[in-house]
Design a protein around this motif. Sequence first.
Motif, PDB file in Angstrom:
ATOM      1  N   GLN A  36       0.822  -1.200   0.000  1.00  0.00           N
ATOM      2  CA  GLN A  36       0.000   0.000   0.000  1.00  0.00           C
ATOM      3  C   GLN A  36       0.861   1.256   0.000  1.00  0.00           C
ATOM      4  O   GLN A  36       0.538   2.252  -0.647  1.00  0.00           O
ATOM      5  CB  GLN A  36      -0.929   0.008   1.220  1.00  0.00           C
ATOM      6  N   LYS A  37       1.992   1.203   0.736  1.00  0.00           N
ATOM      7  CA  LYS A  37       2.887   2.361   0.763  1.00  0.00           C
ATOM      8  C   LYS A  37       3.502   2.597  -0.616  1.00  0.00           C
ATOM      9  O   LYS A  37       3.697   3.748  -1.039  1.00  0.00           O
ATOM     10  CB  LYS A  37       3.981   2.143   1.806  1.00  0.00           C
ATOM     11  N   TRP A  38       3.806   1.513  -1.311  1.00  0.00           N
ATOM     12  CA  TRP A  38       4.310   1.631  -2.680  1.00  0.00           C
ATOM     13  C   TRP A  38       3.256   2.272  -3.572  1.00  0.00           C
ATOM     14  O   TRP A  38       3.550   3.178  -4.350  1.00  0.00           O
ATOM     15  CB  TRP A  38       4.707   0.262  -3.203  1.00  0.00           C
ATOM     16  N   GLN A  39       2.008   1.826  -3.435  1.00  0.00           N
ATOM     17  CA  GLN A  39       0.924   2.383  -4.243  1.00  0.00           C
ATOM     18  C   GLN A  39       0.670   3.842  -3.900  1.00  0.00           C
ATOM     19  O   GLN A  39       0.351   4.660  -4.776  1.00  0.00           O
ATOM     20  CB  GLN A  39      -0.362   1.570  -4.048  1.00  0.00           C
ATOM     21  N   ASP A  40       0.839   4.199  -2.619  1.00  0.00           N
ATOM     22  CA  ASP A  40       0.675   5.598  -2.212  1.00  0.00           C
ATOM     23  C   ASP A  40       1.661   6.491  -2.955  1.00  0.00           C
ATOM     24  O   ASP A  40       1.306   7.593  -3.395  1.00  0.00           O
ATOM     25  CB  ASP A  40       0.889   5.747  -0.701  1.00  0.00           C
ATOM     26  N   LEU A  41       2.912   6.025  -3.094  1.00  0.00           N
ATOM     27  CA  LEU A  41       3.927   6.809  -3.803  1.00  0.00           C
ATOM     28  C   LEU A  41       3.540   6.992  -5.271  1.00  0.00           C
ATOM     29  O   LEU A  41       3.677   8.093  -5.824  1.00  0.00           O
ATOM     30  CB  LEU A  41       5.290   6.123  -3.689  1.00  0.00           C
ATOM     31  N   ILE A  42       3.062   5.932  -5.887  1.00  0.00           N
ATOM     32  CA  ILE A  42       2.624   6.022  -7.288  1.00  0.00           C
ATOM     33  C   ILE A  42       1.475   7.016  -7.422  1.00  0.00           C
ATOM     34  O   ILE A  42       1.443   7.848  -8.343  1.00  0.00           O
ATOM     35  CB  ILE A  42       2.180   4.637  -7.809  1.00  0.00           C
ATOM     36  N   ASP A  43       0.524   6.943  -6.485  1.00  0.00           N
ATOM     37  CA  ASP A  43      -0.636   7.837  -6.521  1.00  0.00           C
ATOM     38  C   ASP A  43      -0.229   9.297  -6.328  1.00  0.00           C
ATOM     39  O   ASP A  43      -0.796  10.210  -6.954  1.00  0.00           O
ATOM     40  CB  ASP A  43      -1.646   7.435  -5.449  1.00  0.00           C
ATOM     41  N   ILE A  44       0.735   9.523  -5.434  1.00  0.00           N
ATOM     42  CA  ILE A  44       1.211  10.893  -5.202  1.00  0.00           C
ATOM     43  C   ILE A  44       1.809  11.461  -6.480  1.00  0.00           C
ATOM     44  O   ILE A  44       1.530  12.603  -6.869  1.00  0.00           O
ATOM     45  CB  ILE A  44       2.253  10.913  -4.057  1.00  0.00           C
ATOM     46  N   MET A  45       2.637  10.662  -7.163  1.00  0.00           N
ATOM     47  CA  MET A  45       3.248  11.135  -8.403  1.00  0.00           C
ATOM     48  C   MET A  45       2.190  11.360  -9.477  1.00  0.00           C
ATOM     49  O   MET A  45       2.260  12.329 -10.248  1.00  0.00           O
ATOM     50  CB  MET A  45       4.305  10.137  -8.889  1.00  0.00           C
ATOM     51  N   ASP A  46       1.195  10.474  -9.538  1.00  0.00           N
ATOM     52  CA  ASP A  46       0.106  10.643 -10.502  1.00  0.00           C
ATOM     53  C   ASP A  46      -0.608  11.975 -10.287  1.00  0.00           C
ATOM     54  O   ASP A  46      -0.942  12.687 -11.236  1.00  0.00           O
ATOM     55  CB  ASP A  46      -0.895   9.487 -10.381  1.00  0.00           C
ATOM     56  N   ARG A  47      -0.824  12.300  -9.029  1.00  0.00           N
ATOM     57  CA  ARG A  47      -1.531  13.552  -8.720  1.00  0.00           C
ATOM     58  C   ARG A  47      -0.667  14.773  -9.037  1.00  0.00           C
ATOM     59  O   ARG A  47      -1.159  15.776  -9.562  1.00  0.00           O
ATOM     60  CB  ARG A  47      -1.939  13.577  -7.249  1.00  0.00           C
ATOM     61  N   LEU A  48       0.621  14.687  -8.733  1.00  0.00           N
ATOM     62  CA  LEU A  48       1.520  15.807  -9.008  1.00  0.00           C
ATOM     63  C   LEU A  48       1.613  16.093 -10.502  1.00  0.00           C
ATOM     64  O   LEU A  48       1.697  17.247 -10.922  1.00  0.00           O
ATOM     65  CB  LEU A  48       2.922  15.508  -8.453  1.00  0.00           C
ATOM     66  N   ARG A  49       1.578  15.033 -11.325  1.00  0.00           N
ATOM     67  CA  ARG A  49       1.715  15.194 -12.764  1.00  0.00           C
ATOM     68  C   ARG A  49       0.376  15.366 -13.480  1.00  0.00           C
ATOM     69  O   ARG A  49       0.338  15.737 -14.647  1.00  0.00           O
ATOM     70  CB  ARG A  49       2.413  13.954 -13.349  1.00  0.00           C
ATOM     71  N   GLY A  50      -0.710  15.082 -12.780  1.00  0.00           N
ATOM     72  CA  GLY A  50      -2.026  15.117 -13.411  1.00  0.00           C
ATOM     73  C   GLY A  50      -2.618  16.505 -13.518  1.00  0.00           C
ATOM     74  O   GLY A  50      -2.019  17.506 -13.103  1.00  0.00           O
TER      75      GLY A  50
END
Length: 259
Positions: free
Chosen positions: A5-19
Amino acid sequence: MADLQKWQDLIDIMDRLRGEGGCPWDREQNHRSLKKYLLEESYEVLDAIDAENDEALCDELGDVLLQIVFHSRIAQEQGRFCIDDVVDAVNAKMIRRHPHIFGQAHADNSEDVLTMWEQIKAEEKTSGSGEKRGLMKINANLPALMLAQKAQDKASRVGFDWPDISGPRAKLSEEIGELDAAVTPEEKEAELGDVLFSVVNLARFMDVDAEDALRRSVRKFIDRFDYIENMLTKQGKNWGELSLAQLDEIWEAAKEKGI
């Protein structure tokens, strides 16, 4: 056990920053603009390792991981690859390059492992291209000392090497003599380069990493220089008010203190 879940959180954070509606700075970045940050963060990791600071090391490794996720996200937006492809590739590579663990090959020591690793790398880079990749195909962007040591290591693995340390030691003396005889700026640059290359060769025979050795010496010089500067401040003096001999006394005092 890894927390996915922590790995997925990092992916989600980057998705939001770039989205859409994300961070303007993050949205403007590309592979080239991020190059310097990946390099800087990698050196921060080295500093943390040298300082034996676990808290800093954990933090800096996170910054390097962020860069990997960042580059992967940019590539994903362009339809080239994603972070899952990066992980799949390194998993496959680790299994492929360790046949003595995951296959039937045998390795008695680290040297056997490194030789096998280089052979597999060469086969990978030749496979499918029809082009034979030379042994000295090395990333020219490496720091110069590291580049020299890697080139020498590769030559050594095919038997192109001195039989013992007396060879590189004698070569260093020879190159210093040629440097002393150099006259033109071009000759001096060329001969100094040969001296540095010979020093790296000597370091390799002593099982010393030349890049790390020089980095430690530079760090030591900076620390002792800082000591002198602090002593001058305490005495209310400026650099020009002390002779070189007086400054050298403070330098020696720093050495005695183990700085």
